[in-house]
Motif scaffolding. Structure first.
Motif, PDB file in Angstrom:
ATOM      1  N   MET A 132     -26.865   1.579 -81.817  1.00 36.57           N
ATOM      2  CA  MET A 132     -26.427   0.655 -82.845  1.00 36.57           C
ATOM      3  C   MET A 132     -26.499  -0.759 -82.302  1.00 36.57           C
ATOM      4  SD  MET A 132     -22.781   0.547 -84.836  1.00 36.57           S
ATOM      5  CE  MET A 132     -23.057   2.142 -85.571  1.00 36.57           C
ATOM      6  N   LEU A 133     -26.987  -1.659 -83.123  1.00 42.88           N
ATOM      7  CA  LEU A 133     -27.052  -3.067 -82.757  1.00 42.88           C
ATOM      8  C   LEU A 133     -26.715  -3.859 -84.006  1.00 42.88           C
ATOM      9  CD1 LEU A 133     -27.832  -5.383 -80.813  1.00 42.88           C
ATOM     10  CD2 LEU A 133     -30.178  -5.117 -81.611  1.00 42.88           C
ATOM     11  N   ASP A 134     -25.705  -4.681 -83.917  1.00 47.46           N
ATOM     12  CA  ASP A 134     -25.310  -5.514 -85.041  1.00 47.46           C
ATOM     13  C   ASP A 134     -25.071  -6.910 -84.501  1.00 47.46           C
ATOM     14  OD1 ASP A 134     -24.597  -6.316 -87.575  1.00 47.46           O
ATOM     15  OD2 ASP A 134     -22.538  -5.605 -87.402  1.00 47.46           O
ATOM     16  N   ARG A 135     -25.828  -7.871 -85.029  1.00 55.97           N
ATOM     17  CA  ARG A 135     -25.710  -9.251 -84.561  1.00 55.97           C
ATOM     18  C   ARG A 135     -25.250 -10.145 -85.700  1.00 55.97           C
ATOM     19  NH1 ARG A 135     -31.506  -9.803 -81.605  1.00 55.97           N
ATOM     20  NH2 ARG A 135     -31.077  -8.443 -79.848  1.00 55.97           N
ATOM     21  N   THR A 136     -24.266 -10.974 -85.398  1.00 55.69           N
ATOM     22  CA  THR A 136     -23.797 -11.941 -86.381  1.00 55.69           C
ATOM     23  C   THR A 136     -23.895 -13.365 -85.839  1.00 55.69           C
ATOM     24  OG1 THR A 136     -21.514 -11.643 -85.653  1.00 55.69           O
ATOM     25  CG2 THR A 136     -22.255 -10.294 -87.504  1.00 55.69           C
ATOM     26  N   TYR A 137     -24.569 -13.534 -84.717  1.00 55.50           N
ATOM     27  CA  TYR A 137     -24.792 -14.873 -84.181  1.00 55.50           C
ATOM     28  C   TYR A 137     -25.749 -15.634 -85.102  1.00 55.50           C
ATOM     29  CZ  TYR A 137     -22.646 -13.388 -79.779  1.00 55.50           C
ATOM     30  OH  TYR A 137     -21.771 -12.936 -78.834  1.00 55.50           O
ATOM     31  N   PRO A 138     -25.810 -16.954 -84.988  1.00 49.61           N
ATOM     32  CA  PRO A 138     -26.740 -17.719 -85.825  1.00 49.61           C
ATOM     33  C   PRO A 138     -28.175 -17.195 -85.677  1.00 49.61           C
ATOM     34  CG  PRO A 138     -25.266 -19.195 -84.648  1.00 49.61           C
ATOM     35  CD  PRO A 138     -25.028 -17.814 -84.102  1.00 49.61           C
ATOM     36  N   GLN A 139     -28.886 -17.115 -86.794  1.00 50.25           N
ATOM     37  CA  GLN A 139     -30.232 -16.560 -86.812  1.00 50.25           C
ATOM     38  C   GLN A 139     -31.173 -17.292 -85.849  1.00 50.25           C
ATOM     39  OE1 GLN A 139     -31.018 -13.735 -88.277  1.00 50.25           O
ATOM     40  NE2 GLN A 139     -33.082 -13.840 -87.483  1.00 50.25           N
ATOM     41  N   GLU A 140     -31.006 -18.600 -85.730  1.00 48.91           N
ATOM     42  CA  GLU A 140     -31.876 -19.371 -84.810  1.00 48.91           C
ATOM     43  C   GLU A 140     -31.713 -18.881 -83.370  1.00 48.91           C
ATOM     44  OE1 GLU A 140     -29.420 -21.036 -86.721  1.00 48.91           O
ATOM     45  OE2 GLU A 140     -30.810 -21.271 -88.404  1.00 48.91           O
ATOM     46  N   TRP A 141     -30.453 -18.586 -82.978  1.00 48.36           N
ATOM     47  CA  TRP A 141     -30.200 -18.080 -81.629  1.00 48.36           C
ATOM     48  C   TRP A 141     -30.788 -16.680 -81.459  1.00 48.36           C
ATOM     49  CZ3 TRP A 141     -29.838 -18.664 -76.796  1.00 48.36           C
ATOM     50  CH2 TRP A 141     -29.316 -17.678 -75.963  1.00 48.36           C
ATOM     51  N   VAL A 142     -30.590 -15.824 -82.434  1.00 46.01           N
ATOM     52  CA  VAL A 142     -31.117 -14.461 -82.359  1.00 46.01           C
ATOM     53  C   VAL A 142     -32.631 -14.496 -82.203  1.00 46.01           C
ATOM     54  CG1 VAL A 142     -31.416 -12.291 -83.639  1.00 46.01           C
ATOM     55  CG2 VAL A 142     -29.187 -13.431 -83.627  1.00 46.01           C
ATOM     56  N   GLU A 143     -33.306 -15.333 -82.979  1.00 45.90           N
ATOM     57  CA  GLU A 143     -34.763 -15.436 -82.886  1.00 45.90           C
ATOM     58  C   GLU A 143     -35.194 -15.963 -81.524  1.00 45.90           C
ATOM     59  OE1 GLU A 143     -35.956 -17.747 -86.287  1.00 45.90           O
ATOM     60  OE2 GLU A 143     -35.345 -16.158 -87.689  1.00 45.90           O
ATOM     61  N   HIS A 144     -34.504 -16.984 -81.022  1.00 45.88           N
ATOM     62  CA  HIS A 144     -34.826 -17.543 -79.698  1.00 45.88           C
ATOM     63  C   HIS A 144     -34.559 -16.505 -78.607  1.00 45.88           C
ATOM     64  CE1 HIS A 144     -35.356 -20.703 -76.684  1.00 45.88           C
ATOM     65  NE2 HIS A 144     -34.324 -20.159 -76.064  1.00 45.88           N
ATOM     66  N   TYR A 145     -33.438 -15.819 -78.708  1.00 43.32           N
ATOM     67  CA  TYR A 145     -33.047 -14.778 -77.745  1.00 43.32           C
ATOM     68  C   TYR A 145     -34.126 -13.693 -77.684  1.00 43.32           C
ATOM     69  CZ  TYR A 145     -29.738 -11.462 -75.528  1.00 43.32           C
ATOM     70  OH  TYR A 145     -29.101 -10.582 -74.686  1.00 43.32           O
ATOM     71  N   ASN A 146     -34.554 -13.233 -78.844  1.00 40.07           N
ATOM     72  CA  ASN A 146     -35.582 -12.185 -78.900  1.00 40.07           C
ATOM     73  C   ASN A 146     -36.930 -12.688 -78.403  1.00 40.07           C
ATOM     74  OD1 ASN A 146     -33.736 -10.377 -79.950  1.00 40.07           O
ATOM     75  ND2 ASN A 146     -34.375 -10.679 -82.060  1.00 40.07           N
ATOM     76  N   ALA A 147     -37.319 -13.873 -78.844  1.00 42.28           N
ATOM     77  CA  ALA A 147     -38.629 -14.423 -78.472  1.00 42.28           C
ATOM     78  C   ALA A 147     -38.754 -14.630 -76.961  1.00 42.28           C
ATOM     79  CB  ALA A 147     -38.867 -15.753 -79.198  1.00 42.28           C
ATOM     80  N   ASN A 148     -37.642 -14.877 -76.294  1.00 37.09           N
ATOM     81  CA  ASN A 148     -37.660 -15.124 -74.853  1.00 37.09           C
ATOM     82  C   ASN A 148     -37.255 -13.912 -74.022  1.00 37.09           C
ATOM     83  OD1 ASN A 148     -38.272 -18.147 -74.364  1.00 37.09           O
ATOM     84  ND2 ASN A 148     -36.943 -18.085 -76.158  1.00 37.09           N
ATOM     85  N   GLY A 149     -37.072 -12.772 -74.663  1.00 39.52           N
ATOM     86  CA  GLY A 149     -36.752 -11.547 -73.935  1.00 39.52           C
ATOM     87  C   GLY A 149     -35.470 -11.626 -73.129  1.00 39.52           C
ATOM     88  N   TYR A 150     -34.468 -12.302 -73.660  1.00 44.37           N
ATOM     89  CA  TYR A 150     -33.220 -12.492 -72.919  1.00 44.37           C
ATOM     90  C   TYR A 150     -32.422 -11.207 -72.723  1.00 44.37           C
ATOM     91  CZ  TYR A 150     -33.586 -17.614 -73.221  1.00 44.37           C
ATOM     92  OH  TYR A 150     -33.967 -18.913 -73.101  1.00 44.37           O
ATOM     93  N   ALA A 151     -32.628 -10.203 -73.554  1.00 40.83           N
ATOM     94  CA  ALA A 151     -31.812  -8.985 -73.456  1.00 40.83           C
ATOM     95  C   ALA A 151     -31.849  -8.390 -72.053  1.00 40.83           C
ATOM     96  CB  ALA A 151     -32.263  -7.952 -74.478  1.00 40.83           C
TER      97      ALA A 151
END
Length: 179
Positions: free
Chosen positions: A11-30
């Motif tokens: 399960m993954l549920d994110r409520t952070y700002p969409q801009e951060w989620v997109e940046h986080y994903n695009a940069n492989g921060y996980a």
């Protein structure tokens, strides 16, 4: 919120700002996120501002640029069934009472999650047929059941996997290594 069972994200549920989620994903921060790293190895509450937290990739500094300056993570459960909750604020550190409430809420959510996720042999047979490309009518005929019986099986499968559609159920079954 992130819920892991073994090596699978259930399960993954994110409520952070969409801009951060997109940046986080695009940069492989996980894979480089120091909070996720800490939570995978520890149980408890951890403030983002903890000076002992190494952040060689600057993930937390980048988060602050997106308004996520102060936060905490709550890690619950054994390593083979771990839930991680992370919250953030832009204006101030979370108060001890807020952390206590968040931990209590996290424990409640963690306890509500299914301990073991399994499909029956008949459900696996049904979902594997459709996942292999058969239409529902073809799959029902191949299995030797009625169309309505197959639809009933898929309703139960979707419910177990918290999926809205058959396609989502198939993807989740693959993600969870059920098929």
């Amino acid at each position: 919120m992130l819920h892991l069972r073994g090596l699978s994200c259930r399960m993954l549920d994110r409520t952070y700002p969409q801009e951060w989620v997109e940046h986080y994903n695009a940069n492989g921060y996980a894979l480089r996120d120091p909070i996720v790293g800490w939570c995978l190895e520890h149980v408890g509450v951890f403030r983002w501002s903890n000076p002992d937290m190494p952040d060689p990739y600057g993930v937390m500094q980048k988060a602050a640029e997106f308004g996520l300056r102060y936060g905490a993570a709550i890690s619950l459960g054994p390593k083979n069934c771990r839930s991680i909750f992370s919250v953030a604020r832009a204006d101030r550190e979370l108060l001890p009472k807020e952390l206590e409430e968040l931990e209590k809420l996290g424990r409640h959510i963690h306890q509500l999650l299914p301990r073991e996720l399994e499909l029956t042999v008949k459900q696996i047979e049904a979902i594997e047929c459709v996942a292999a490309g058969m239409r529902m009518k073809q799959a029902a005929a191949f299995i030797g059941i009625s169309d309505s019986a197959l639809k009933f099986r898929f309703r139960a499968i979707r419910e177990k996997l918290s999926a809205r559609t058959n396609a989502e159920a198939i993807q989740r079954a693959k993600d969870y290594n059920l098929i």
